[in-house]
Scaffold this motif. Structure first.
Motif, PDB file in Angstrom:
ATOM      1  N   SER A  44      -1.492   8.431 -65.777  1.00  0.00           N
ATOM      2  CA  SER A  44      -2.750   7.429 -65.047  1.00  0.00           C
ATOM      3  C   SER A  44      -2.384   6.117 -65.945  1.00  0.00           C
ATOM      4  O   SER A  44      -2.911   4.960 -65.231  1.00  0.00           O
ATOM      5  CB  SER A  44      -3.991   8.240 -64.440  1.00  0.00           C
ATOM      6  N   THR A  45      -3.088   5.987 -66.588  1.00  0.00           N
ATOM      7  CA  THR A  45      -3.169   5.533 -68.245  1.00  0.00           C
ATOM      8  C   THR A  45      -1.640   4.334 -68.016  1.00  0.00           C
ATOM      9  O   THR A  45      -1.964   3.324 -68.096  1.00  0.00           O
ATOM     10  CB  THR A  45      -3.081   6.192 -69.611  1.00  0.00           C
ATOM     11  N   THR A  46      -0.637   5.186 -68.428  1.00  0.00           N
ATOM     12  CA  THR A  46       0.151   4.057 -67.968  1.00  0.00           C
ATOM     13  C   THR A  46       0.915   3.509 -66.770  1.00  0.00           C
ATOM     14  O   THR A  46       0.896   2.260 -67.132  1.00  0.00           O
ATOM     15  CB  THR A  46       1.633   4.892 -68.844  1.00  0.00           C
ATOM     16  N   TYR A  47       0.311   3.829 -65.826  1.00  0.00           N
ATOM     17  CA  TYR A  47       0.199   3.533 -64.648  1.00  0.00           C
ATOM     18  C   TYR A  47      -0.196   2.086 -64.832  1.00  0.00           C
ATOM     19  O   TYR A  47       0.354   1.114 -63.858  1.00  0.00           O
ATOM     20  CB  TYR A  47       0.162   4.237 -63.894  1.00  0.00           C
ATOM     21  N   HIS A  48      -1.348   2.007 -64.651  1.00  0.00           N
ATOM     22  CA  HIS A  48      -2.414   1.135 -64.856  1.00  0.00           C
ATOM     23  C   HIS A  48      -2.053  -0.444 -65.918  1.00  0.00           C
ATOM     24  O   HIS A  48      -1.967  -1.064 -65.620  1.00  0.00           O
ATOM     25  CB  HIS A  48      -3.975   1.563 -65.189  1.00  0.00           C
ATOM     26  N   TRP A  49      -1.584   0.537 -66.582  1.00  0.00           N
ATOM     27  CA  TRP A  49      -0.931  -0.749 -67.924  1.00  0.00           C
ATOM     28  C   TRP A  49       0.793  -1.498 -67.405  1.00  0.00           C
ATOM     29  O   TRP A  49      -0.007  -2.919 -67.637  1.00  0.00           O
ATOM     30  CB  TRP A  49      -0.001  -0.043 -69.351  1.00  0.00           C
ATOM     31  N   LEU A  50       1.591  -0.825 -66.863  1.00  0.00           N
ATOM     32  CA  LEU A  50       1.978  -1.098 -66.254  1.00  0.00           C
ATOM     33  C   LEU A  50       2.480  -1.907 -64.705  1.00  0.00           C
ATOM     34  O   LEU A  50       3.559  -2.188 -64.354  1.00  0.00           O
ATOM     35  CB  LEU A  50       3.597  -0.566 -66.230  1.00  0.00           C
ATOM     36  N   GLY A  51       1.712  -1.454 -63.786  1.00  0.00           N
ATOM     37  CA  GLY A  51       0.540  -1.737 -62.982  1.00  0.00           C
ATOM     38  C   GLY A  51       0.722  -2.936 -62.435  1.00  0.00           C
ATOM     39  O   GLY A  51       0.771  -3.990 -63.804  1.00  0.00           O
ATOM     40  N   GLY A  52       0.634  -3.009 -60.808  1.00  0.00           N
ATOM     41  CA  GLY A  52       0.720  -4.558 -60.624  1.00  0.00           C
ATOM     42  C   GLY A  52      -1.319  -5.278 -60.582  1.00  0.00           C
ATOM     43  O   GLY A  52      -1.498  -4.405 -61.497  1.00  0.00           O
ATOM     44  N   GLN A  53      -1.178  -6.329 -60.682  1.00  0.00           N
ATOM     45  CA  GLN A  53      -1.941  -7.625 -61.333  1.00  0.00           C
ATOM     46  C   GLN A  53      -3.777  -6.490 -60.499  1.00  0.00           C
ATOM     47  O   GLN A  53      -4.482  -7.017 -61.459  1.00  0.00           O
ATOM     48  CB  GLN A  53      -2.007  -8.438 -60.469  1.00  0.00           C
ATOM     49  N   ALA A  54      -3.709  -6.095 -59.548  1.00  0.00           N
ATOM     50  CA  ALA A  54      -5.157  -5.610 -58.859  1.00  0.00           C
ATOM     51  C   ALA A  54      -5.280  -4.156 -59.825  1.00  0.00           C
ATOM     52  O   ALA A  54      -6.476  -4.081 -59.899  1.00  0.00           O
ATOM     53  CB  ALA A  54      -4.881  -5.426 -57.715  1.00  0.00           C
ATOM     54  N   SER A  55      -4.547  -3.574 -60.562  1.00  0.00           N
ATOM     55  CA  SER A  55      -5.124  -2.568 -61.153  1.00  0.00           C
ATOM     56  C   SER A  55      -4.309  -2.279 -62.974  1.00  0.00           C
ATOM     57  O   SER A  55      -4.647  -1.444 -63.321  1.00  0.00           O
ATOM     58  CB  SER A  55      -3.874  -1.272 -60.563  1.00  0.00           C
ATOM     59  N   ARG A  56      -3.829  -3.262 -63.013  1.00  0.00           N
ATOM     60  CA  ARG A  56      -3.444  -3.527 -64.255  1.00  0.00           C
ATOM     61  C   ARG A  56      -4.589  -3.509 -65.892  1.00  0.00           C
ATOM     62  O   ARG A  56      -5.747  -3.628 -65.173  1.00  0.00           O
ATOM     63  CB  ARG A  56      -2.570  -5.566 -64.829  1.00  0.00           C
ATOM     64  N   ARG A  57      -4.135  -2.189 -66.608  1.00  0.00           N
ATOM     65  CA  ARG A  57      -5.238  -2.085 -68.081  1.00  0.00           C
ATOM     66  C   ARG A  57      -3.982  -3.322 -68.802  1.00  0.00           C
ATOM     67  O   ARG A  57      -3.263  -2.770 -68.569  1.00  0.00           O
ATOM     68  CB  ARG A  57      -5.520  -1.342 -67.485  1.00  0.00           C
ATOM     69  N   GLU A  58      -5.594  -3.973 -70.026  1.00  0.00           N
ATOM     70  CA  GLU A  58      -4.442  -3.946 -70.965  1.00  0.00           C
ATOM     71  C   GLU A  58      -4.839  -2.789 -71.920  1.00  0.00           C
ATOM     72  O   GLU A  58      -5.555  -1.643 -71.849  1.00  0.00           O
ATOM     73  CB  GLU A  58      -5.371  -4.559 -71.657  1.00  0.00           C
ATOM     74  N   ALA A  59      -3.537  -2.531 -72.751  1.00  0.00           N
ATOM     75  CA  ALA A  59      -3.438  -1.482 -74.168  1.00  0.00           C
ATOM     76  C   ALA A  59      -4.051  -1.458 -75.022  1.00  0.00           C
ATOM     77  O   ALA A  59      -3.903  -2.936 -75.803  1.00  0.00           O
ATOM     78  CB  ALA A  59      -2.001  -0.577 -74.001  1.00  0.00           C
ATOM     79  N   GLY A  60      -4.825  -0.985 -75.936  1.00  0.00           N
ATOM     80  CA  GLY A  60      -6.011  -0.828 -76.979  1.00  0.00           C
ATOM     81  C   GLY A  60      -4.532  -1.174 -77.836  1.00  0.00           C
ATOM     82  O   GLY A  60      -3.670  -1.290 -77.725  1.00  0.00           O
ATOM     83  N   GLU A  61      -5.201  -2.047 -79.001  1.00  0.00           N
ATOM     84  CA  GLU A  61      -4.312  -2.298 -80.124  1.00  0.00           C
ATOM     85  C   GLU A  61      -3.680  -0.788 -80.645  1.00  0.00           C
ATOM     86  O   GLU A  61      -2.426  -0.936 -81.766  1.00  0.00           O
ATOM     87  CB  GLU A  61      -5.005  -3.123 -81.685  1.00  0.00           C
ATOM     88  N   PRO A  62      -4.094   0.591 -80.961  1.00  0.00           N
ATOM     89  CA  PRO A  62      -3.776   1.782 -81.325  1.00  0.00           C
ATOM     90  C   PRO A  62      -2.781   1.593 -80.629  1.00  0.00           C
ATOM     91  O   PRO A  62      -1.176   2.440 -80.758  1.00  0.00           O
ATOM     92  CB  PRO A  62      -4.463   2.293 -81.234  1.00  0.00           C
ATOM     93  N   TYR A  63      -2.366   1.378 -79.354  1.00  0.00           N
ATOM     94  CA  TYR A  63      -1.197   2.443 -78.283  1.00  0.00           C
ATOM     95  C   TYR A  63      -0.022   1.020 -78.276  1.00  0.00           C
ATOM     96  O   TYR A  63       0.974   1.596 -78.408  1.00  0.00           O
ATOM     97  CB  TYR A  63      -1.689   2.572 -76.782  1.00  0.00           C
ATOM     98  N   GLN A  64      -0.339  -0.282 -78.444  1.00  0.00           N
ATOM     99  CA  GLN A  64       0.040  -1.230 -78.430  1.00  0.00           C
ATOM    100  C   GLN A  64       1.177  -0.989 -80.268  1.00  0.00           C
ATOM    101  O   GLN A  64       2.234  -0.850 -80.255  1.00  0.00           O
ATOM    102  CB  GLN A  64      -0.506  -2.133 -78.645  1.00  0.00           C
ATOM    103  N   ARG A  65       0.770  -0.281 -81.214  1.00  0.00           N
ATOM    104  CA  ARG A  65       0.699  -0.085 -82.890  1.00  0.00           C
ATOM    105  C   ARG A  65       1.769   1.257 -82.197  1.00  0.00           C
ATOM    106  O   ARG A  65       2.902   1.176 -82.686  1.00  0.00           O
ATOM    107  CB  ARG A  65       0.147   0.281 -83.603  1.00  0.00           C
TER     108      ARG A  65
END
Length: 90
Positions: free
Chosen positions: A44-65
Motif C-alpha cells: 500500500s505504501t509503495t502504491y501511494h508512492w507510485l500512484g496517481g496525483q490524487a493518492s501520491r505520497r512522497e517517499a521519505g529520505e531513508p527510503y530514497q536512500r
C-alpha cells in the motif's frame, strides 16, 4: 587518505544518495510489489508512492536512500555479486 577518512567520505557520500520511487521503478522496470520488498514497507505504501496525483505520497529520505543503494548494487551487479556471495557464506 587514511582509512578512517575514506570511511567517513564513503558515509558522507552515502548520506547524499537519493533516488525517487518513480525513477527507480522506471529504471529497473519494477512494480510496487517488488519495491515494497526492497524497502521493507507495505504494498500500500509503495502504491501511494507510485500512484496517481490524487493518492501520491512522497517517499521519505531513508527510503530514497535504500533505493539509491539498491540502484547502485543493481548497476554494478557483475562486480558486486561475487562479493555478496562470499559475504553470505561467511
Amino acid at each position: 587518505m587514511a582509512r578512517t577518512q575514506k570511511h567517513q567520505r564513503v558515509l558522507q557520500l552515502h548520506n547524499q544518495m537519493f533516488i525517487s520511487p518513480q525513477e527507480f521503478s522506471f529504471r529497473w522496470g519494477i512494480e510496487y510489489e517488488e519495491l515494497a520488498e526492497i524497502c521493507c514497507v507495505s504494498k500500500s505504501t509503495t502504491y501511494h508512492w507510485l500512484g496517481g496525483q490524487a493518492s501520491r505520497r512522497e517517499a521519505g529520505e531513508p527510503y530514497q536512500r535504500i533505493m539509491a543503494v539498491a540502484d547502485f548494487l543493481l548497476s554494478h551487479a557483475e562486480q558486486i555479486h561475487p562479493l555478496l556471495e562470499r559475504w553470505h557464506t561467511n
